[in-house]
Design an enzyme around this catalytic site. Structure first.
Site: not given
Ligand code: HEM
Ligand SMILES: *[C@@H]1O[C@H](CO)[C@@H](O)[C@H](O)[C@H]1NC(C)=O
Ligand SMILES: *[C@@H]1O[C@H](CO)[C@@H](O)[C@H](O)[C@H]1NC(C)=O
Ligand SMILES: *[C@@H]1O[C@H](CO)[C@@H](O)[C@H](O)[C@H]1NC(C)=O
Length: 323
Positions: A65, A69, A97, A196
């Site tokens: 992630r 970002h 973030n 995800h």
């Molecule tokens: C399509 C639009 C996207 C949205 C709206 C989005 C939004 C989010 C949100 C809200 C979370 C949870 C954050 C939290 O509650 O602390 C999350 C987690 C995550 N996102 Fe996305 N995301 C998107 C695309 C992506 C992309 C493109 C990637 C990587 C290529 C990605 C990788 C991740 C990963 C791996 C997590 C889990 C992180 C952890 O467990 O520490 N996301 N994302």
């Protein structure tokens, strides 16, 4: 005669170089960028990533992630890694973030290990790119050759982080626009969302979905409600897996969940909610090779967003501060 012949050759060559340099502004990024200046780079990064993931599998998700970002905020330039100081506002406190992105200590460990073998050579932006790939591979996902040669920003933008990183409340058209603004297609957006398939989200990111959305499996909603109270600000930081089936395995189950209305985030379920991306979600859910190929292509494309090259930026010694 001879002169006009050689001058037309000259013009052809100049024309060709112009077309090549305009057509590919990232021509400087190459997969062998450090092959002579830091031959042990890959094994050095990989061993730190693997040991961090052995300690905590979720870290692979957190590290992947970070690259996303970073790249969505004025390019893949390591700007996300800069700490705030009394005279410098970084991106870590931006809304998407703050209290959410993690893994900075692991990036510090990787950078220190890289500095020990090749001091002053490898950028923090490139460390993020290799780390993202190694995290995916460590959790069972596909591999690819990472393009390198990025340099590190001397600036950061909290407002661009707030504006450019998509939010979990977004609808399909807002998601498409957000990726389009970075030069990424709808297919890239759907494929990259497959990230995800690993990691966790906080209750505050999915509360409204599990209490208010109609396009959600009711027993799944109940299960998630048990650990995410409806009262705003209560249990905000309680975690749930983004992929309810295999949250530490990089596979295509994320898409199968969407088909069953078990996407955790509102934005996740938007990809399979009767809009133009339904068919692609079904394809990825039934064809893991197609998902892997498109995910890899989109990761490489995301890594090409506005890199600093040549004499722009710097090679930071410590990823948290400017040299
Ligand atoms: C399509 C639009 C996207 C949205 C709206 C989005 C939004 C989010 C949100 C809200 C979370 C949870 C954050 C939290 O509650 O602390 C999350 C987690 C995550 N996102 Fe996305 N995301 C998107 C695309 C992506 C992309 C493109 C990637 C990587 C290529 C990605 C990788 C991740 C990963 C791996 C997590 C889990 C992180 C952890 O467990 O520490 N996301 N994302
Ligand atoms: C960041 O999060 C912390 C703890 O959740 C909070 O106290 C702080 O006000 C937030 N900072 C910003 C700039 O939103
Ligand atoms: C999607 O969200 C945008 C921005 O909030 C809004 O303007 C638009 O009307 C929404 N589109 C649909 C189809 O709901
Ligand atoms: C939480 O607060 C928001 C904004 O005030 C509201 O729209 C929402 O319905 C509240 N509750 C839930 C479960 O989302």
């Amino acid at each position: 005669m001879a002169t006009s012949y050689s001058s037309s050759i000259f013009l052809l060559v100049v024309g060709y170089l112009l077309v090549v340099s305009i057509g590919n502004s990232n021509a400087q990024l190459t997969t062998n960028f450090y092959s002579s200046s830091c031959p042990n780079l890959y094994s050095t990064v990989r061993s730190v990533v693997q040991s961090a993931i052995r300690k905590e599998a979720r870290m692979g998700a957190s590290l992947l992630r970070l690259f996303f970002h970073d790249c969505f905020v004025n390019g893949c330039d390591g700007s996300l890694l800069l700490d705030d100081t009394s005279s410098f506002t970084g991106e870590k406190m931006a809304i998407p973030n703050n209290g959410s992105v993690r893994g900075f200590e692991v990036i510090d460990q990787i950078k220190s290990a890289v500095e020990r073998v090749c001091p002053g050579i490898v950028s923090c932006a490139d460390v993020l790119a290799i780390t993202a790939r190694d995290s995916v591979v460590s959790l069972g996902g596909p591999t690819w050759n990472v393009k390198l040669g990025r340099r590190d920003a001397r600036t950061a933008s909290q407002s661009a982080a707030n504006n450019n990183i998509p939010q979990p409340t977004f609808n399909l058209s807002a998601l498409i626009t957000s990726f389009q603004n970075q030069g990424l297609s709808t297919t890239d957006m759907v494929a990259l969302s497959g990230a995800h398939t690993i990691g966790q989200a906080r209750c505050t990111s999915f509360r409204s979905r599990i209490y208010n959305d109609k396009n959600i499996d009711s027993s799944f909603a109940k299960t998630r409600q048990a650990n995410c109270p409806s009262t705003n600000n209560t249990g905000d930081n309680n975690l749930a897996p983004l992929d309810l089936q295999t949250p530490t395995c990089f596979d295509n189950k994320y898409y199968k969940n969407l088909v069953n209305q078990k996407g955790l985030l509102h934005s996740d379920q938007q990809l399979f909610s009767g809009g133009g991306t339904n068919a692609l979600v079904q394809t990825y859910g039934s064809n893991p090779n197609r998902f892997n190929a498109d995910f890899v292509a989109a990761m490489i494309k995301m890594g090409d967003i506005k890199p600093l090259t040549g004499s722009n930026g710097e090679i930071r010694k410590n990823c948290r501060k400017l040299n």
